[in-house]
Design a protein around this motif. Structure first.
Motif, PDB file in Angstrom:
ATOM      1  N   THR A 312       0.857  -1.184   0.000  1.00 50.27           N
ATOM      2  CA  THR A 312       0.000   0.000   0.000  1.00 50.27           C
ATOM      3  C   THR A 312       0.890   1.229   0.000  1.00 50.27           C
ATOM      4  O   THR A 312       2.006   1.201   0.506  1.00 50.27           O
ATOM      5  CB  THR A 312      -0.925   0.047   1.230  1.00 50.27           C
ATOM      6  OG1 THR A 312      -0.118   0.182   2.414  1.00 50.27           O
ATOM      7  CG2 THR A 312      -1.749  -1.219   1.349  1.00 50.27           C
ATOM      8  N   THR A 313       0.405   2.327  -0.567  1.00 52.54           N
ATOM      9  CA  THR A 313       1.196   3.563  -0.590  1.00 52.54           C
ATOM     10  C   THR A 313       0.484   4.726   0.077  1.00 52.54           C
ATOM     11  O   THR A 313       1.035   5.806   0.172  1.00 52.54           O
ATOM     12  CB  THR A 313       1.519   3.972  -2.042  1.00 52.54           C
ATOM     13  OG1 THR A 313       0.306   4.159  -2.767  1.00 52.54           O
ATOM     14  CG2 THR A 313       2.376   2.926  -2.715  1.00 52.54           C
ATOM     15  N   SER A 314      -0.741   4.530   0.525  1.00 51.24           N
ATOM     16  CA  SER A 314      -1.469   5.619   1.162  1.00 51.24           C
ATOM     17  C   SER A 314      -2.194   5.083   2.380  1.00 51.24           C
ATOM     18  O   SER A 314      -2.100   3.907   2.708  1.00 51.24           O
ATOM     19  CB  SER A 314      -2.453   6.253   0.173  1.00 51.24           C
ATOM     20  OG  SER A 314      -3.013   7.433   0.714  1.00 51.24           O
ATOM     21  N   SER A 315      -2.899   5.937   3.064  1.00 53.08           N
ATOM     22  CA  SER A 315      -3.391   5.624   4.401  1.00 53.08           C
ATOM     23  C   SER A 315      -4.681   4.815   4.409  1.00 53.08           C
ATOM     24  O   SER A 315      -5.353   4.637   3.395  1.00 53.08           O
ATOM     25  CB  SER A 315      -3.627   6.927   5.160  1.00 53.08           C
ATOM     26  OG  SER A 315      -4.580   7.708   4.479  1.00 53.08           O
ATOM     27  N   SER A 316      -4.981   4.294   5.603  1.00 50.32           N
ATOM     28  CA  SER A 316      -6.289   3.726   5.928  1.00 50.32           C
ATOM     29  C   SER A 316      -6.650   2.487   5.112  1.00 50.32           C
ATOM     30  O   SER A 316      -7.684   2.426   4.446  1.00 50.32           O
ATOM     31  CB  SER A 316      -7.391   4.787   5.755  1.00 50.32           C
ATOM     32  OG  SER A 316      -7.116   5.911   6.549  1.00 50.32           O
ATOM     33  N   THR A 317      -5.787   1.491   5.179  1.00 46.84           N
ATOM     34  CA  THR A 317      -6.093   0.208   4.559  1.00 46.84           C
ATOM     35  C   THR A 317      -6.439  -0.800   5.647  1.00 46.84           C
ATOM     36  O   THR A 317      -5.761  -0.887   6.661  1.00 46.84           O
ATOM     37  CB  THR A 317      -4.897  -0.309   3.742  1.00 46.84           C
ATOM     38  OG1 THR A 317      -4.609   0.627   2.708  1.00 46.84           O
ATOM     39  CG2 THR A 317      -5.206  -1.652   3.118  1.00 46.84           C
ATOM     40  N   LYS A 318      -7.516  -1.565   5.435  1.00 41.14           N
ATOM     41  CA  LYS A 318      -7.946  -2.581   6.382  1.00 41.14           C
ATOM     42  C   LYS A 318      -7.875  -3.944   5.712  1.00 41.14           C
ATOM     43  O   LYS A 318      -8.321  -4.102   4.580  1.00 41.14           O
ATOM     44  CB  LYS A 318      -9.371  -2.308   6.871  1.00 41.14           C
ATOM     45  CG  LYS A 318      -9.528  -1.016   7.651  1.00 41.14           C
ATOM     46  CD  LYS A 318     -10.966  -0.836   8.116  1.00 41.14           C
ATOM     47  CE  LYS A 318     -11.127   0.461   8.901  1.00 41.14           C
ATOM     48  NZ  LYS A 318     -12.524   0.653   9.371  1.00 41.14           N
ATOM     49  N   MET A 319      -7.323  -4.921   6.447  1.00 41.36           N
ATOM     50  CA  MET A 319      -7.217  -6.271   5.913  1.00 41.36           C
ATOM     51  C   MET A 319      -7.618  -7.283   6.970  1.00 41.36           C
ATOM     52  O   MET A 319      -7.218  -7.169   8.126  1.00 41.36           O
ATOM     53  CB  MET A 319      -5.783  -6.581   5.474  1.00 41.36           C
ATOM     54  CG  MET A 319      -5.193  -5.636   4.476  1.00 41.36           C
ATOM     55  SD  MET A 319      -3.491  -6.081   4.066  1.00 41.36           S
ATOM     56  CE  MET A 319      -2.887  -4.499   3.457  1.00 41.36           C
ATOM     57  N   GLN A 320      -8.396  -8.258   6.556  1.00 41.62           N
ATOM     58  CA  GLN A 320      -8.702  -9.411   7.393  1.00 41.62           C
ATOM     59  C   GLN A 320      -8.326 -10.651   6.597  1.00 41.62           C
ATOM     60  O   GLN A 320      -8.856 -10.888   5.515  1.00 41.62           O
ATOM     61  CB  GLN A 320     -10.179  -9.452   7.786  1.00 41.62           C
ATOM     62  CG  GLN A 320     -10.537 -10.664   8.641  1.00 41.62           C
ATOM     63  CD  GLN A 320     -11.968 -10.613   9.133  1.00 41.62           C
ATOM     64  OE1 GLN A 320     -12.383  -9.652   9.769  1.00 41.62           O
ATOM     65  NE2 GLN A 320     -12.740 -11.654   8.838  1.00 41.62           N
ATOM     66  N   ILE A 321      -7.417 -11.440   7.160  1.00 49.82           N
ATOM     67  CA  ILE A 321      -6.877 -12.592   6.442  1.00 49.82           C
ATOM     68  C   ILE A 321      -7.076 -13.831   7.301  1.00 49.82           C
ATOM     69  O   ILE A 321      -6.706 -13.841   8.476  1.00 49.82           O
ATOM     70  CB  ILE A 321      -5.384 -12.383   6.128  1.00 49.82           C
ATOM     71  CG1 ILE A 321      -5.190 -11.082   5.342  1.00 49.82           C
ATOM     72  CG2 ILE A 321      -4.825 -13.568   5.348  1.00 49.82           C
ATOM     73  CD1 ILE A 321      -3.751 -10.657   5.185  1.00 49.82           C
ATOM     74  N   GLU A 322      -7.661 -14.876   6.715  1.00 55.17           N
ATOM     75  CA  GLU A 322      -7.962 -16.103   7.451  1.00 55.17           C
ATOM     76  C   GLU A 322      -7.732 -17.307   6.552  1.00 55.17           C
ATOM     77  O   GLU A 322      -8.151 -17.315   5.392  1.00 55.17           O
ATOM     78  CB  GLU A 322      -9.414 -16.066   7.939  1.00 55.17           C
ATOM     79  CG  GLU A 322      -9.835 -17.267   8.758  1.00 55.17           C
ATOM     80  CD  GLU A 322     -11.247 -17.148   9.306  1.00 55.17           C
ATOM     81  OE1 GLU A 322     -11.732 -18.107   9.929  1.00 55.17           O
ATOM     82  OE2 GLU A 322     -11.869 -16.082   9.114  1.00 55.17           O
ATOM     83  N   ASP A 323      -7.047 -18.320   7.087  1.00 55.29           N
ATOM     84  CA  ASP A 323      -6.837 -19.577   6.371  1.00 55.29           C
ATOM     85  C   ASP A 323      -6.247 -19.316   4.988  1.00 55.29           C
ATOM     86  O   ASP A 323      -6.647 -19.928   3.997  1.00 55.29           O
ATOM     87  CB  ASP A 323      -8.168 -20.336   6.263  1.00 55.29           C
ATOM     88  CG  ASP A 323      -7.981 -21.764   5.746  1.00 55.29           C
ATOM     89  OD1 ASP A 323      -6.883 -22.314   5.930  1.00 55.29           O
ATOM     90  OD2 ASP A 323      -8.931 -22.307   5.151  1.00 55.29           O
ATOM     91  N   SER A 324      -5.286 -18.397   4.906  1.00 58.15           N
ATOM     92  CA  SER A 324      -4.700 -18.021   3.623  1.00 58.15           C
ATOM     93  C   SER A 324      -3.234 -17.664   3.809  1.00 58.15           C
ATOM     94  O   SER A 324      -2.783 -17.405   4.931  1.00 58.15           O
ATOM     95  CB  SER A 324      -5.459 -16.837   2.999  1.00 58.15           C
ATOM     96  OG  SER A 324      -6.811 -17.190   2.764  1.00 58.15           O
TER      97      SER A 324
END
Length: 517
Positions: A312-324
């Protein structure tokens, strides 16, 4: 008492053969089924004008002129019969609408509001195979169409269905330089273009199911508000597999996306939901230019062979990662300021230089997941919040590296391998040090970067060391940790670090740090 006769004449539309009601005073009427304007010519048709035949039959020739000999004027339909005529209009009209124009020769133009079906065709040309007008509905099935120009071009509010067909273009296979189009591709279709498989501008929606889309630049490129659904699909591009403009959305299941510069590129405010999907790239596999929101589940995989798994290069990124799995040749996840990452059960993040590297105000939750790297497991800046639950594992050299103690650091013993380097030195080294002392120590550690960098031999790599510093600030030993550099670089770097001097402290200090060449 029966009303007087109404002078209406039932005729047939010369364009689509639907019932057409014409009064004695009408000069122009509009067909309610094909929307064509029909000119009424009150004379006997010339000998060379084909008789109106059943719509869709061989030899049918559409026209916009209806010939009505004067003898027919005044023919009437009693009111009692009008409901019957209306029912007949509805019944025949429905059949005509469903059929549309089926006997089509390529290249073709789909006129405004027209329905067109192209079935079982083979075409190889040097011009657009189909030019679509406003509100067109086009179905291409069981066909092979190639052209040096786009296969389908234009079409505001276009509805395009491609079934069991192969479309190949020297430019863009589907070129929608217009808005509000909808495309469905299915039945093991193949769509490819030397520039792009699908190119759309604003508000374009695409679904690809059990089919392949490829492009010399982008496999699929959708502009602002683009929506893309992939189901058991394969999308590839030599630059980007998929590019989505501002407010783009992608929902993918059981699919593969590949690209050289980026597998999947969101330009802004991107929303991603991927299940059982693989994204690969030589460069950044998944790239959010700004403000992304991602949910990655069900054994998905994101992998870069030369750079970051997710960037990412800018603000406010949300990630949810499961079984990956997230795997980066450089960094597993490179997060910008104000990013939030939640790793849930079965998630794993790996990066050679760092597992996760984030900027200011970073929030990380690790719940039954793992992070590992030859360099720092988790590396961040100020105002970090870190939470790791039992059953998780963070592994790195060090496991955690922050310039200061995070505002929240809930990491139970046994959930990490490596040191907690929370102030540019080991968390166990020294005692009674002031903030000024810590700052002085950090400045000296930072100065070693340029010192060690001069040992580089032209090849990239990572070297991790532990520097043991006596209370008087002299280096007593330098212990090599993980290393992917040559022996020459290792020897040079360790030799130079042994000659360093650090601020005096009340006790022995152990400094764990990583150098990237």
């Amino acid at each position: 008492m029966m009303n007087a006769p109404v002078k209406l004449m039932e005729q047939r539309c010369p364009s689509c053969n639907a019932p057409l009601t014409v009064s004695a005073a009408d000069n122009v009427v509009t067909c309610r089924y094909c929307n064509n304007s029909i000119t009424i010519n009150r004379q006997k048709p010339p000998a060379n004008v084909p008789r109106v035949t059943t719509f869709g039959t061989p030899g049918h020739v559409p026209s916009t002129v209806l010939y009505m000999p004067a003898a027919t004027i005044g023919a009437s339909i009693l009111p009692a019969l009008i409901p019957v005529v209306v029912l007949l209009v509805v019944a025949i009209g429905g059949a005509i609408t469903a059929l549309g124009r089926r006997f089509v020769s390529l290249p073709a133009t789909c006129h405004p509001n027209e329905t067109m079906t192209i079935s079982g065709k083979k075409f190889d040309g040097t011009q657009p195979a189909i030019v679509a007008g406003v509100n067109c509905k086009i179905t291409i099935k069981d066909s092979t169409i190639t052209s040096t120009e786009p296969i389908v071009k234009g079409g505001i509010n276009l509805e395009l269905r491609i079934e069991n067909s192969k479309l190949k273009s020297k430019t863009r296979a589907i070129d929608l330089a217009s808005t509000n189009a909808k495309i469905w591709i299915s039945g093991k279709s193949e769509v490819s273009g030397d520039e792009a498989g699908i190119y759309g501008e604003n508000n374009v929606e695409v679904e690809v199911k059990d089919s392949t889309v490829s492009g010399g630049q982008d496999g699929i490129h959708l502009g602002t508000n683009g929506k893309l659904a992939l189901i058991d699909a394969k999308v590839s591009g030599k630059e980007h597999g998929v590019t989505l403009g501002t407010n783009g959305k992608l929902n993918s299941k059981g699919s593969t996306i590949t690209g050289e510069e980026a597998g999947l590129h969101f330009e802004g405010n991107g929303v991603l939901e991927m299940r059982s999907t693989t994204i690969t790239s030589s460069d950044v596999a998944l790239f959010f230019q700004s403000n992304g929101d991602a949910k990655i589940t069900d054994k998905s995989s994101i992998k870069s062979s030369k750079s970051d798994g997710i960037g990412t290069t800018s603000s406010s990124t949300k990630m949810q990662i499961e079984d990956s799995k997230i795997d980066g040749a450089d960094v597993g996840i490179r997060a910008s300021s104000n990013s939030e990452i939640r790793l849930r059960k079965g998630a794993s993040v790996h990066g050679t230089a760092a597992g996760i590297k984030a900027e200011n105000s970073f929030k990380l939750s690790v719940e039954g997941a793992s992070i590992d790297s030859a360099g720092p497991g988790v590396q961040g800046s100020s105002n970090a919040e870190i939470r790791v639950t039992v059953g998780s594992m963070v592994k790195g050299t060090p496991a955690f590296q922050f310039p200061s103690q995070p505002s929240r650091f809930d990491v139970p013993d046994g959930t990490f391998t490596g040191e907690k380097q929370l102030d540019s030195r080991s968390s166990g080294g020294g005692s009674g040090s002031s903030t000024a002392d810590n700052m002085a120590m950090r400045l000296v550690v930072q100065s070693t970067n340029s010192l060690v960098a001069s040992c580089k031999d032209g090849k990239s790599g990572v070297l991790t060391v532990k520097i043991l510093v006596a209370p008087n600030g002299k280096v007593t030993d330098v212990v090599k940790g993980a290393s992917t550099v040559s022996k020459t670089v290792e020897t040079c770097a360790i030799s130079r670090l042994r000659g360093m001097s650090f601020p005096s402290r009340s006790g022995t200090t152990t400094i764990a740090t990583t150098y990237t060449f």
